[in-house]
Scaffold this motif. Sequence first.
Motif, PDB file in Angstrom:
ATOM      1  N   GLN A 165      24.722  48.715  -8.766  1.00  0.00           N
ATOM      2  CA  GLN A 165      24.730  50.170  -8.947  1.00  0.00           C
ATOM      3  C   GLN A 165      23.386  50.658  -9.489  1.00  0.00           C
ATOM      4  OE1 GLN A 165      28.071  51.879 -11.046  1.00  0.00           O
ATOM      5  NE2 GLN A 165      29.511  50.437 -10.137  1.00  0.00           N
ATOM      6  N   GLN A 166      22.802  49.898 -10.408  1.00  0.00           N
ATOM      7  CA  GLN A 166      21.516  50.324 -10.959  1.00  0.00           C
ATOM      8  C   GLN A 166      20.432  50.279  -9.890  1.00  0.00           C
ATOM      9  OE1 GLN A 166      20.423  52.333 -12.983  1.00  0.00           O
ATOM     10  NE2 GLN A 166      20.305  51.318 -14.972  1.00  0.00           N
ATOM     11  N   ARG A 167      20.444  49.254  -9.061  1.00  0.00           N
ATOM     12  CA  ARG A 167      19.466  49.191  -7.975  1.00  0.00           C
ATOM     13  C   ARG A 167      19.736  50.270  -6.922  1.00  0.00           C
ATOM     14  NH1 ARG A 167      19.831  43.512  -5.882  1.00  0.00           N
ATOM     15  NH2 ARG A 167      21.632  43.287  -7.256  1.00  0.00           N
ATOM     16  N   LEU A 168      21.012  50.648  -6.741  1.00  0.00           N
ATOM     17  CA  LEU A 168      21.331  51.769  -5.855  1.00  0.00           C
ATOM     18  C   LEU A 168      20.732  53.054  -6.406  1.00  0.00           C
ATOM     19  CD1 LEU A 168      22.807  53.007  -3.434  1.00  0.00           C
ATOM     20  CD2 LEU A 168      24.883  53.114  -4.855  1.00  0.00           C
ATOM     21  N   CYS A 169      20.806  53.237  -7.712  1.00  0.00           N
ATOM     22  CA  CYS A 169      20.204  54.426  -8.331  1.00  0.00           C
ATOM     23  C   CYS A 169      18.684  54.417  -8.162  1.00  0.00           C
ATOM     24  CB  CYS A 169      20.587  54.508  -9.804  1.00  0.00           C
ATOM     25  SG  CYS A 169      22.348  54.817 -10.081  1.00  0.00           S
ATOM     26  N   ILE A 170      18.064  53.242  -8.218  1.00  0.00           N
ATOM     27  CA  ILE A 170      16.629  53.134  -7.961  1.00  0.00           C
ATOM     28  C   ILE A 170      16.335  53.538  -6.518  1.00  0.00           C
ATOM     29  CG2 ILE A 170      14.697  51.521  -7.765  1.00  0.00           C
ATOM     30  CD1 ILE A 170      15.936  49.969 -10.129  1.00  0.00           C
ATOM     31  N   ALA A 171      17.155  53.032  -5.569  1.00  0.00           N
ATOM     32  CA  ALA A 171      16.970  53.392  -4.165  1.00  0.00           C
ATOM     33  C   ALA A 171      17.109  54.891  -3.964  1.00  0.00           C
ATOM     34  CB  ALA A 171      17.988  52.636  -3.308  1.00  0.00           C
ATOM     35  N   ARG A 172      18.077  55.513  -4.638  1.00  0.00           N
ATOM     36  CA  ARG A 172      18.282  56.959  -4.541  1.00  0.00           C
ATOM     37  C   ARG A 172      17.050  57.717  -5.030  1.00  0.00           C
ATOM     38  NH1 ARG A 172      23.311  58.764  -7.841  1.00  0.00           N
ATOM     39  NH2 ARG A 172      21.857  58.576  -9.587  1.00  0.00           N
ATOM     40  N   SER A 173      16.457  57.246  -6.107  1.00  0.00           N
ATOM     41  CA  SER A 173      15.245  57.895  -6.621  1.00  0.00           C
ATOM     42  C   SER A 173      14.073  57.746  -5.654  1.00  0.00           C
ATOM     43  CB  SER A 173      14.871  57.290  -7.978  1.00  0.00           C
ATOM     44  OG  SER A 173      15.849  57.567  -8.961  1.00  0.00           O
ATOM     45  N   LEU A 174      13.999  56.606  -4.981  1.00  0.00           N
ATOM     46  CA  LEU A 174      12.876  56.343  -4.083  1.00  0.00           C
ATOM     47  C   LEU A 174      12.938  57.163  -2.800  1.00  0.00           C
ATOM     48  CD1 LEU A 174      12.692  52.451  -4.381  1.00  0.00           C
ATOM     49  CD2 LEU A 174      11.137  54.113  -5.417  1.00  0.00           C
ATOM     50  N   ALA A 175      14.121  57.647  -2.436  1.00  0.00           N
ATOM     51  CA  ALA A 175      14.298  58.326  -1.152  1.00  0.00           C
ATOM     52  C   ALA A 175      13.474  59.599  -1.034  1.00  0.00           C
ATOM     53  CB  ALA A 175      15.772  58.635  -0.926  1.00  0.00           C
ATOM     54  N   VAL A 176      13.133  60.240  -2.143  1.00  0.00           N
ATOM     55  CA  VAL A 176      12.355  61.482  -2.076  1.00  0.00           C
ATOM     56  C   VAL A 176      10.857  61.221  -2.249  1.00  0.00           C
ATOM     57  CG1 VAL A 176      14.261  62.936  -2.834  1.00  0.00           C
ATOM     58  CG2 VAL A 176      12.733  61.959  -4.554  1.00  0.00           C
ATOM     59  N   ARG A 177      10.481  59.945  -2.162  1.00  0.00           N
ATOM     60  CA  ARG A 177       9.061  59.538  -2.218  1.00  0.00           C
ATOM     61  C   ARG A 177       8.366  59.965  -3.505  1.00  0.00           C
ATOM     62  NH1 ARG A 177       9.618  56.225   2.156  1.00  0.00           N
ATOM     63  NH2 ARG A 177       9.840  57.324   4.132  1.00  0.00           N
ATOM     64  N   PRO A 178       8.872  59.564  -4.659  1.00  0.00           N
ATOM     65  CA  PRO A 178       8.222  59.976  -5.906  1.00  0.00           C
ATOM     66  C   PRO A 178       6.904  59.239  -6.127  1.00  0.00           C
ATOM     67  CG  PRO A 178       9.910  58.352  -6.382  1.00  0.00           C
ATOM     68  CD  PRO A 178      10.014  58.668  -4.912  1.00  0.00           C
ATOM     69  N   ASP A 179       6.045  59.846  -6.926  1.00  0.00           N
ATOM     70  CA  ASP A 179       4.812  59.184  -7.352  1.00  0.00           C
ATOM     71  C   ASP A 179       5.043  58.371  -8.622  1.00  0.00           C
ATOM     72  OD1 ASP A 179       2.883  60.379  -5.438  1.00  0.00           O
ATOM     73  OD2 ASP A 179       3.518  62.238  -6.396  1.00  0.00           O
ATOM     74  N   VAL A 180       6.060  58.776  -9.404  1.00  0.00           N
ATOM     75  CA  VAL A 180       6.341  58.149 -10.697  1.00  0.00           C
ATOM     76  C   VAL A 180       7.834  57.891 -10.797  1.00  0.00           C
ATOM     77  CG1 VAL A 180       6.232  58.400 -13.221  1.00  0.00           C
ATOM     78  CG2 VAL A 180       4.414  59.371 -11.784  1.00  0.00           C
ATOM     79  N   LEU A 181       8.195  56.760 -11.393  1.00  0.00           N
ATOM     80  CA  LEU A 181       9.600  56.451 -11.654  1.00  0.00           C
ATOM     81  C   LEU A 181       9.753  56.164 -13.143  1.00  0.00           C
ATOM     82  CD1 LEU A 181      12.305  56.158 -10.210  1.00  0.00           C
ATOM     83  CD2 LEU A 181      11.802  53.727  -9.891  1.00  0.00           C
ATOM     84  N   LEU A 182      10.571  56.982 -13.815  1.00  0.00           N
ATOM     85  CA  LEU A 182      10.848  56.814 -15.237  1.00  0.00           C
ATOM     86  C   LEU A 182      12.152  56.044 -15.386  1.00  0.00           C
ATOM     87  CD1 LEU A 182      10.156  60.508 -16.343  1.00  0.00           C
ATOM     88  CD2 LEU A 182       8.502  58.634 -16.153  1.00  0.00           C
ATOM     89  N   MET A 183      12.196  55.090 -16.308  1.00  0.00           N
ATOM     90  CA  MET A 183      13.388  54.269 -16.508  1.00  0.00           C
ATOM     91  C   MET A 183      13.736  54.223 -17.992  1.00  0.00           C
ATOM     92  SD  MET A 183      12.697  51.033 -13.969  1.00  0.00           S
ATOM     93  CE  MET A 183      12.938  51.198 -12.196  1.00  0.00           C
ATOM     94  N   ASP A 184      14.942  54.698 -18.325  1.00  0.00           N
ATOM     95  CA  ASP A 184      15.375  54.746 -19.724  1.00  0.00           C
ATOM     96  C   ASP A 184      16.335  53.594 -19.997  1.00  0.00           C
ATOM     97  OD1 ASP A 184      15.849  55.450 -22.305  1.00  0.00           O
ATOM     98  OD2 ASP A 184      16.736  57.407 -21.868  1.00  0.00           O
ATOM     99  N   GLU A 185      15.821  52.506 -20.524  1.00  0.00           N
ATOM    100  CA  GLU A 185      16.606  51.295 -20.812  1.00  0.00           C
ATOM    101  C   GLU A 185      17.491  50.909 -19.619  1.00  0.00           C
ATOM    102  OE1 GLU A 185      18.102  50.613 -24.854  1.00  0.00           O
ATOM    103  OE2 GLU A 185      17.709  52.744 -25.192  1.00  0.00           O
ATOM    104  N   PRO A 186      16.906  50.675 -18.450  1.00  0.00           N
ATOM    105  CA  PRO A 186      17.696  50.480 -17.234  1.00  0.00           C
ATOM    106  C   PRO A 186      18.524  49.205 -17.207  1.00  0.00           C
ATOM    107  CG  PRO A 186      15.410  49.937 -16.816  1.00  0.00           C
ATOM    108  CD  PRO A 186      15.464  50.537 -18.196  1.00  0.00           C
TER     109      PRO A 186
END
Length: 268
Positions: A165-186
């Motif tokens: 599920q956590q990696r799915l959430c990472i994939a969801r964030s990547l879908a909009v092509r972000p320049d930065v990914l913030l992670m709060d105690e993932p």
Amino acid sequence: MTLTFPQVAVGGATLSAHDVSAWFGTHKVLERVNLTMAAGEVTALIGPSGCGKSTFLRILNRMHELVPSASLAGEVRLDETDIYEPGRRITDTRKRIGMVFQKPNPFPAMTIAENVLAGLKLTGTKVSRGGRVDLVEECLTRASLWHEVKDRLREPGGALSGGQQQRLCIARSLAVRPDVLLMDEPCSALDPTSTRRVEETIHLLRSEVTIVIVTHNMQQAARVSQQCAFFLAEQGTPGQIVESGPTDEIFDSPSDERTNDYVNGRFG
């Protein structure tokens, strides 16, 4: 064990904070934070609970302002753009600066594939039907999840294990092509095997997106980050950065004795 990966061209963008202070009502929680988070690197934010790390992380993609009593001073720049400049839409910032939270939060009523694509509608990103199929595979691959779920794309996202599920959430964030990914105690809610897989994903992604991670796990900070910032709030004072720099230096030869005490487990 040290993880090694081949070097590839660096993507992402440089995120920088300049004299950032923050308040909740009249309570000041951060004091003049200055930090550069460079493209191609993972920056770890470390420090005891209550020192302002997660507040700072939320300031970096304008979540702080959603709290009615919250305010801040200073600047946050994505490359040369001030993300808080008047007239700048919050959705533009969220599209370029994604967030992965402590607890995996896939949308339970959506399938795995629908979860990956969920951010497109929120950010107004248009992708053709065929492009969506390719995007699902691409993002799940980048999140190191494709081979585990490629035959389950129509199953609910909530049916996956916590680490998946956590990696799915990472994939969801990547879908909009972000320049930065913030992670709060993932990884705080994950078992050791799932934690390792998320850490491997972080290593693979850092050449594509700038990553900033809050963690209380000193071993994890040492494993995944290239830069590190130690936050501390002492005797009721606002949180501030005691020191920052290359992770190896922060852990092996810090300039401040408080940093040395923290990374060696003597408090916090």
